[in-house]
Every structure is written in structure tokens, then in C-alpha cells.
Scaffold this motif. Structure first.
Motif, PDB file in Angstrom:
ATOM      1  N   VAL A  99       5.059  -6.896  -8.419  1.00 40.03           N
ATOM      2  CA  VAL A  99       4.686  -6.901  -6.994  1.00 40.03           C
ATOM      3  C   VAL A  99       4.518  -8.337  -6.501  1.00 40.03           C
ATOM      4  O   VAL A  99       4.974  -8.696  -5.418  1.00 40.03           O
ATOM      5  CB  VAL A  99       3.397  -6.079  -6.764  1.00 40.03           C
ATOM      6  N   GLN A 100       3.889  -9.159  -7.318  1.00 41.14           N
ATOM      7  CA  GLN A 100       3.670 -10.551  -6.918  1.00 41.14           C
ATOM      8  C   GLN A 100       4.993 -11.289  -6.719  1.00 41.14           C
ATOM      9  O   GLN A 100       5.124 -12.080  -5.792  1.00 41.14           O
ATOM     10  CB  GLN A 100       2.838 -11.252  -7.990  1.00 41.14           C
ATOM     11  N   GLU A 101       5.955 -11.015  -7.590  1.00 40.74           N
ATOM     12  CA  GLU A 101       7.241 -11.703  -7.441  1.00 40.74           C
ATOM     13  C   GLU A 101       8.020 -11.191  -6.238  1.00 40.74           C
ATOM     14  O   GLU A 101       8.713 -11.941  -5.562  1.00 40.74           O
ATOM     15  CB  GLU A 101       8.071 -11.554  -8.728  1.00 40.74           C
TER      16      GLU A 101
ATOM     17  N   VAL B 248       0.847  -1.207   0.000  1.00 46.67           N
ATOM     18  CA  VAL B 248       0.000   0.000   0.000  1.00 46.67           C
ATOM     19  C   VAL B 248       0.884   1.261   0.000  1.00 46.67           C
ATOM     20  O   VAL B 248       0.656   2.188  -0.773  1.00 46.67           O
ATOM     21  CB  VAL B 248      -0.950  -0.006   1.217  1.00 46.67           C
ATOM     22  N   ASP B 249       1.909   1.258   0.857  1.00 44.17           N
ATOM     23  CA  ASP B 249       2.808   2.417   0.928  1.00 44.17           C
ATOM     24  C   ASP B 249       3.455   2.700  -0.423  1.00 44.17           C
ATOM     25  O   ASP B 249       3.513   3.847  -0.871  1.00 44.17           O
ATOM     26  CB  ASP B 249       3.926   2.163   1.956  1.00 44.17           C
TER      27      ASP B 249
ATOM     28  N   PRO C 177      -7.485 -12.594 -10.058  1.00 44.84           N
ATOM     29  CA  PRO C 177      -7.083 -13.631  -9.103  1.00 44.84           C
ATOM     30  C   PRO C 177      -5.924 -13.087  -8.284  1.00 44.84           C
ATOM     31  O   PRO C 177      -5.155 -12.245  -8.770  1.00 44.84           O
ATOM     32  CB  PRO C 177      -6.633 -14.789  -9.992  1.00 44.84           C
ATOM     33  N   TRP C 178      -5.799 -13.506  -7.053  1.00 43.29           N
ATOM     34  CA  TRP C 178      -4.729 -12.925  -6.228  1.00 43.29           C
ATOM     35  C   TRP C 178      -4.003 -13.958  -5.387  1.00 43.29           C
ATOM     36  O   TRP C 178      -2.792 -14.063  -5.401  1.00 43.29           O
ATOM     37  CB  TRP C 178      -5.306 -11.836  -5.336  1.00 43.29           C
TER      38      TRP C 178
ATOM     39  N   TYR D  93      -2.150  -3.040  -9.711  1.00 46.15           N
ATOM     40  CA  TYR D  93      -0.825  -2.914  -9.107  1.00 46.15           C
ATOM     41  C   TYR D  93      -0.518  -4.107  -8.192  1.00 46.15           C
ATOM     42  O   TYR D  93       0.528  -4.731  -8.263  1.00 46.15           O
ATOM     43  CB  TYR D  93      -0.748  -1.602  -8.329  1.00 46.15           C
ATOM     44  N   LEU D  94      -1.501  -4.398  -7.336  1.00 49.37           N
ATOM     45  CA  LEU D  94      -1.350  -5.463  -6.345  1.00 49.37           C
ATOM     46  C   LEU D  94      -1.107  -6.823  -6.995  1.00 49.37           C
ATOM     47  O   LEU D  94      -0.391  -7.669  -6.463  1.00 49.37           O
ATOM     48  CB  LEU D  94      -2.630  -5.505  -5.496  1.00 49.37           C
TER      49      LEU D  94
END
Lengths: 296, 469
Positions: free
Chosen positions: B378-380, B92-93, B181-182, B372-373
């Protein structure tokens, strides 16, 4: 006459803002809940609500689950309030007799009551844990059990353990009310009775207890209504399980409304809960309230 | 009258003071959110862990254009399986720093409070949350109720191709895609290598029958009292473990017509096996009241040789000495199946997705955060407690990098690839929460012996048919 009427008007004007706020936050939700209970309504405003008259109520009253849940709730209410009253009276008596350290006792009594119910529930969930809970640890070290017991795995046991957690939380409330009432009782009657040869039990049962009636009534009404609507402690400790064994009527309302999204049905359930509590309050007042004792 | 009244007032004031202090003085071991009581339909206020606004940490970028209106996006996530709240907060930051005109605020609830929190949030317009985490089993219901933004046209070709094809099943209802999907998660089989070695076994069981045999030896040698612990409490967790066993026995929840099939011979036999395992002292009897966190705690204490749990447990039990007494002793294996079930393995697909509320006032900014999330970068970066949804992350050099990221991913990455083909999703039906509750009741009635497995499952099937109407 005209002056007092004007004063009344001014008085009314002064309390008007407060009245609007109070009616807005109490009456409006009640009315809209009642209105909602006649609809097949979903929690989302995006779908149309369909008027179905008394169908929600008829479905509930014809549903076995509803009546089993009511029975379970009544069991919870009777046992927990009964125990709380007995223990509360005992503790009030104890403090009233001013034993050594009674001030400390009175203050420490507030702690269980001051703990938020959610925290209380979480604490007891840990205490009852079968593998690392304090209850098993304590009983095992005292030699009362030879292996750890899986406490929350049978419906009946789980219900009684939830009741125990609720009693721990609420006894102080009753004890404090009764102790305050005890402090106001005139001692002359008991002294006279003692002179006449009444023993301690007779003085308690025949003089002190009847004079405590109003205080008992207040404590009973408040605690019964609260116990009948019990929710948070069950949500945390058992989530209504095992096998719905601790699902009380408020928990069922929560499931219907928020988990299943049947808002109309949930509203009807809420209304039935209000009706039940009202009936109970009326019964108490009928049996316990005596107008001539108002002076007390 | 005066004296008691005075001290009653003092007591009342004191109790208020104490009540105000209590949460700080008595830390709750588990963070539990109370949902709003049924009578009140307004969403309950929640504890907000607002990350510090970006501008306090970094100088604001020089803007050449007049600044656009600053918007706030509220996100609802969970504190349980998956990334830790610290990891989520830093994502988030980072997003807030990169997007000076958007402030993302994130709240966390437990998994079991999440569904109901979303439904209450959606009762108001605009909703209390713009973005929320949605479990696989809620997509049909939420899509049916019109809660979710249709994101079909926002999914790029790059996303389509780069992300696991099976992952798209999660946010897809019919032809439409309602989110990203997350959390690709499934239940894994965990075992304590030390207990197994002490019992004289060199390999974990491949079938549930073999597990029973090994358990009997472990029990006889007095290594642990109850060799396996499950999450069979009256929660969705019970369904997850049961689906694992049911599909491992060759069964299914519903047949091809969507009608309940769980009460057929296979379904009944599976439930009978569960009951029997408690009777035999193989399954920890407290499993009837447990959720995943209880399973983790019991396993962490070395009080179980086997457990079934999500990916997140591996790091906590094997590498965190402050959380576990069995660090260095834990390994993962393919989930066993029944010998006669005709399958090599079976487990539950417990994946989740992030979606934007259909009624959000700022759908574009909200979607930007979701994108973004779930982006590959970010996922890696944050894959220690949750593996990426991007298939490309598992391939070639990035795959090697992923697997060698930490001691955790060295085990979890290959394990994910091995187990995922055997992962089963639960039926996508709008009435799922109610159907699941009926099934939870059936399992618990059988496990507490209020009903026979056949009778309990028949009753749940009848309820399921009634809900289908």
C-alpha cells in the motif's frame, strides 16, 4: 382548591419529561463541571483524579496570565458590543425611516448573521491575509496604502481586526431587535413633542431612546454574554496569536482543557467565566431595567 | 404588539432557513473543524466522509463459514501534508473490499485540530475513534495517559527489518512500541529557479548567510518584495521552522539531562537572526501569522524565492497549474545551515504514526487496518504525496521504480534520502503541548518585539523547568 391542585399536578406530569431532558442537558453538566473543578483531573478517565479543594481556583486567581486574559476579554467585549450597539441603533433607525429599498435592506441584513461563525472566521482570515487578502487589495487599489500591510502580526491590530469581524457578524442581531422595538413605539409622543418645538435629535434622545431601554437591555445582555465567551472566530482567524494577543478567556479554557489536558483547571476557568457573565448581567439589569416599563 | 411579533417570527424562521443554506451557499476556502466548546466534554460530532460500503461495489465473496459479526472501525486522520483525502479514501475502500466483516469509516481534521480531537475522543469508553493519526511529539503524552494500545508484540520481524530504523523512534516510548510509523516527513528547502536565475545565481544557497546575500540581490533587482516566507504563526509550525534554524546553528532544544538549552547563546543568536531577517525585509513579515498552507499559497504565486515546507508542497507548486502560478520553476535542495554551526544541514523531523486506542472494542480489527495502511504494498502504491516507511522500497529495483513513478518522486525520493540523515526529532516529553505553547509564545514575543530574544527564551525555559517538576 382541590381541583386546581389536581390540575397543577396533571400539568406538572405533562411537563415532567421535558423538564428531565432540560435538567439533564443543562444542570447535570454544570454540576459535574463544578465538581470537576475541585480535582486535579486529566481528560483521560484512565488516570485517577485527585481531590485538591480550591487549589485550581487559587492558582488561577494568582496567575498573571489569567488576569491579562480577563483584561483582554473585557476589551474585546466592551469594544465589540459598544460598536455593535451604535451601528445597530443607526441601522435600525435607518430601516425605521423606511428609505427606498428598506425591505431589501432588512432582508440582506440577515445574511452576515446567518453565516456560521466558523465560516465567518475563515472568510475574514482570507480577507486579512497579507499577501492575497481582499483588504490589502481594496486599500491598495483605492490608493490608501502604497504597499501591502501584514495585518495580523501585531497583537493590538490583530485584536481590533478580530473585533471588526465579530462586529460585522453581530450588528444585524442588534439592529433587528431594535428595529422591531422601534416599530412598536407609539408615534403620538413624538408628534406632540414636534408640535411643542423639539428638534429631531431631542425627540430621539429624550423620547425614543428611553422607550427603547428594554430592547437595548435584551440585546446588550445577550451580546455581552456571547462576546465574553468568544471562541470560534479567534480560533479560526488568529489561533490566539500573535504572542497570545487575541487569547481570550474561553480560548485559554480551551487550551488548558483540550491542548494541555488540565480538565480540573479548565472546569474552574469555565466556572469563573460563568461568574463573570452573571455579574455583568446583574449590573445591566440593575441599571437598565425599570419595573414600570414592563408594560411596554 | 401583534404585528411586530408576527414579523419577528418570520425573520426568525427566515434566519433559520438561511443559516441552514449558508454552508452550501458560502463555501469555506479552508476546511476548519470547530472543536467542542470547553464547557462540553462530549466529543463534537464530525463530518464523516464515509466511503461506500464494499458490498455495493463488488459482489460479496462466497462465504463457506458462518459470517462473523460485522464491526465498524472509526479512523481519525488529517487533511494536510501527506496523501490526499482521495488517496486515503481509496485505501479505505480497498481495505473494506478485502475485509467484508470490517467497515472502516474515516474522518479528517486539520493538523491543528487533531491533538485535541483525540483527547476528546478518548474521554468516552469505548472511544469515538478506534484508530488515530498521532504526531511524533504526542506519543509520550498519550502513552503516559494510557490512550494507546501497546503494539510491541504485534510488530513482526519483517516490519522491524524492512522499515527505516529511525522511523521506529516515532511510535516508541521507552521500551514499548505504540503504533506504526506512517508519514516520514521533514521540512525541505524549496526555491524558485526562475527568480534565482533572473538574479544571476546558478545554485541555491548552502548556508543561511548565503541565503541573505542572494535575497539582498533579489530584493534590489525588484524580483520579489520578500524573498523568503516561513510558517511562524502561533502554531506548532513555528516550532518546526525554529528547530530547523536552531539545529542548523549547532544548537539543541534540551541538553543531555533533558533541561532546556534553547536559551543559551546559540538559541538567542538564532532567534535574533529571525527577528533581523524581518527587519531587513528578507523574511515576509506576514510569516508571524502564517502556517504551512499560507507559505504554499505565497510561494505558489511567485511572491517568494525561497520557502521551507513539507514534502507535499512539491507536487502542488510545481505540477498543479490550478494550484500554482510557478509550475515548472520549483526545485528542492538540502536545507541550508549556518556557516558557523558546524553542520552541513539540519531540518525538523515531522513524522507521524498510526495507533490503536487502548480502549477500542475491536483492537484486532483496528490493528489489521493499521497494518494494511502501513504495509509495503500500500505504501508503495500511494507514494506520490508520501514516501514509504519501508527502507526496502528505496533499494534496488523497487527503489528505481519508486523514483521513476512520477515527475514528483524523481525529485522527492533522492531528496528524502539526502535530507533524512539531518532530520531532528523534538523532545519526547509528556508535557510537550504545554512546553511547545510556551516556546511559541517566546518566539512570537521576540518577533513582535514585545520582549528581547534573550528575555523571551529565558521565560520559556523557566516555564519548561516548572513543567518538568
Amino acid at each position: 382548591m382541590s381541583l386546581s391542585r389536581r390540575e397543577n399536578l396533571i400539568g406538572l406530569l405533562f411537563i415532567l419529561p421535558a423538564m428531565i431532558v432540560i435538567l439533564g442537558v443543562t444542570l447535570q453538566p454544570v454540576v459535574s463541571t463544578f465538581y470537576l473543578s475541585f480535582f486535579d483531573a486529566s481528560l483521560s478517565k484512565l488516570t485517577e483524579n485527585v481531590f485538591i479543594g480550591f487549589e485550581n481556583y487559587l492558582n488561577l486567581l494568582g496567575d498573571k496570565v489569567f488576569w491579562v486574559t480577563i483584561q483582554r476579554t473585557i476589551y474585546f467585549t466592551l469594544v465589540s458590543v459598544g460598536l455593535e450597539l451604535l451601528l445597530g441603533l443607526g441601522i435600525a433607525q435607518l430601516i425605521h425611516s423606511r428609505p427606498f429599498g428598506w425591505r431589501f435592506l432588512r432582508i440582506s441584513l440577515i445574511i452576515p448573521w446567518a453565516v456560521p461563525t466558523i465560516v465567518n472566521g475563515t472568510m475574514w482570515r482570507w480577507i486579512y491575509n497579507a499577501d492575497y487578502g481582499a483588504l490589502n487589495g481594496l486599500l491598495y487599489q483605492l490608493g490608501l496604502i502604497d504597499h501591502y500591510v501584514a495585518w495580523l502580526t501585531q497583537p493590538r491590530t490583530a485584536m481590533n481586526l478580530v473585533i471588526l469581524a465579530d462586529v460585522w457578524h453581530s450588528v444585524p442581531f442588534i439592529a433587528l431587535i431594535l428595529q422591531a422595538a422601534l416599530a412598536t413605539l407609539p408615534v403620538e409622543l413624538e408628534e406632540a413633542a414636534a408640535v411643542d418645538g423639539a428638534n429631531a435629535w431631542q425627540r430621539f434622545a429624550l423620547i425614543r431612546l428611553p422607550m427603547l431601554r428594554s430592547a437595548v437591555l435584551v440585546a446588550l445582555v445577550i451580546r455581552t454574554v456571547e462576546a465574553f465567551r468568544v471562541f470560534d472566530i479567534i480560533y479560526v482567524i488568529t489561533n490566539g496569536g500573535p504572542a497570545f494577543g487575541t487569547t481570550t478567556i474561553s480560548f485559554l479554557t480551551y487550551l488548558e482543557t483540550f491542548s494541555f489536558g488540565h480538565v480540573g483547571r479548565g472546569a474552574a476557568l469555565s466556572f469563573l467565566i460563568s461568574l463573570f457573565t452573571l455579574v455583568m448581567a446583574i449590573i445591566y439589569i440593575r441599571f437598565l431595567y425599570r419595573p414600570e416599563e414592563r408594560a411596554l | 404588539m401583534k404585528v411586530p411579533f408576527r414579523w419577528i417570527s418570520i425573520l426568525v424562521i427566515l434566519s433559520f432557513v438561511l443559516a441552514a443554506c449558508a454552508p452550501a451557499a458560502t463555501p469555506a476556502p479552508v476546511k476548519t473543524e470547530a472543536p467542542a466548546p470547553a464547557e462540553t466534554q462530549a466529543p463534537a460530532p464530525v463530518k464523516t466522509e464515509a466511503p461506500a460500503p464494499a458490498k455495493t461495489e463488488a459482489p460479496a465473496p462466497v462465504e463457506t463459514q458462518p459470517p462473523a459479526e460485522k464491526v465498524t472501525i472509526r479512523v481519525l486522520s488529517m487533511e494536510q501534508a501527506g496523501p490526499t483525502t482521495e488517496e486515503m479514501n481509496s485505501i479505505v475502500d480497498e481495505f473494506n473490499k478485502e475485509h467484508p466483516n470490517v467497515t472502516v469509516l474515516i474522518d479528517y481534521v486539520s493538523y491543528d485540530a487533531l491533538h485535541d480531537k483525540i483527547t476528546t475522543a478518548m474521554a468516552s469508553t469505548p472511544p469515538a475513534y478506534d484508530v488515530f493519526l498521532v504526531d511524533d511529539i504526542w506519543y509520550a503524552e498519550f502513552a503516559d495517559k494510557g490512550y494507546l494500545l501497546d503494539a510491541t508484540s504485534r510488530i513482526t520481524q519483517e516490519m522491524r527489518k524492512g522499515i527505516f530504523e529511525a522511523a521506529w523512534e516515532i511510535p516508541t516510548v521507552g521500551e514499548k512500541v505504540y503504533g506504526m510509523p506512517w508519514l516520514l516527513d521533514q521540512k525541505y528547502f524549496f526555491y524558485n529557479t526562475k527568480i534565482l536565475a533572473d538574479a544571476g545565481f546558478s545554485a541555491p544557497p548552502k548556508t543561511w548567510e548565503e541565503l541573505i546575500e542572494q535575497s539582498k540581490v533579489i530584493k534590489e533587482k525588484g524580483l520579489v518584495e520578500f524573498p523568503i516566507v516561513w510558517s511562524w504563526g502561533q502554531y506548532e509550525a513555528a516550532i518546526c521552522d525554529w528547530v530547523t534554524l536552531l539545529y542548523g546553528n549547532g544548537g539543541t532544544i534540551v541538553d543531555e539531562a533533558g533541561k532546556p538549552a534553547f536559551n543559551n547563546e546559540i538559541g538567542v543568536k538564532t532567534l535574533e537572526w529571525m527577528v533581523q531577517s524581518i527587519d531587513d525585509g528578507i523574511t515576509n513579515p506576514a510569516s508571524i501569522s502564517y502556517v504551512e498552507e499560507d507559505v504554499r499559497n505565497v510561494f505558489s504565486q511567485g511572491k517568494a524565492a525561497f520557502a521551507s515546507n513539507w514534502n507535499y508542497m512539491f507536487d502542488l507548486v510545481n505540477f498543479q497549474p490550478d494550484q500554482s502560478q510557478v509550475t515548472g520553476q520549483v526545485n528542492m535542495a538540502l536545507m541550508p545551515a549556518f556557516a558557523g554551526g558546524g553542520v552541513e544541514s539540519a531540518t525538523i523531523d515531522g513524522s507521524m504514526g498510526f495507533s490503536v486506542a487502548a480502549t477500542s472494542a475491536h483492537p484486532d480489527q483496528a490493528w489489521a487496518y493499521v497494518e494494511y495502511l502501513t504495509s509495503q504494498a500500500v505504501q508503495e502504491k500511494y507514494s506520490e504525496h508520501m514516501l514509504p516507511i519501508w527502507e526496502v522500497s528505496f533499494e534496488g529495483a523497487s527503489g528505481e521504480k519508486l523514483a521513476n513513478m512520477s515527475d514528483v518522486t524523481k525529485v522527492t525520493v533522492p531528496m528524502f534520502k539526502e535530507q533524512f540523515p539531518f532530520s531532528h526529532v523534538r523532545p519526547k516529553v509528556p508535557f510537550y503541548p504545554e512546553a511547545s505553547k510556551a516556546l511559541q509564545l517566546a518566539l512570537q514575543e521576540a518577533l513582535t518585539k514585545l520582549k528581547t530574544p534573550q528575555q523571551a527564551l529565558d521565560d520559556a525555559a523557566a516555564k519548561w523547568l516548572q513543567l518538568m517538576k
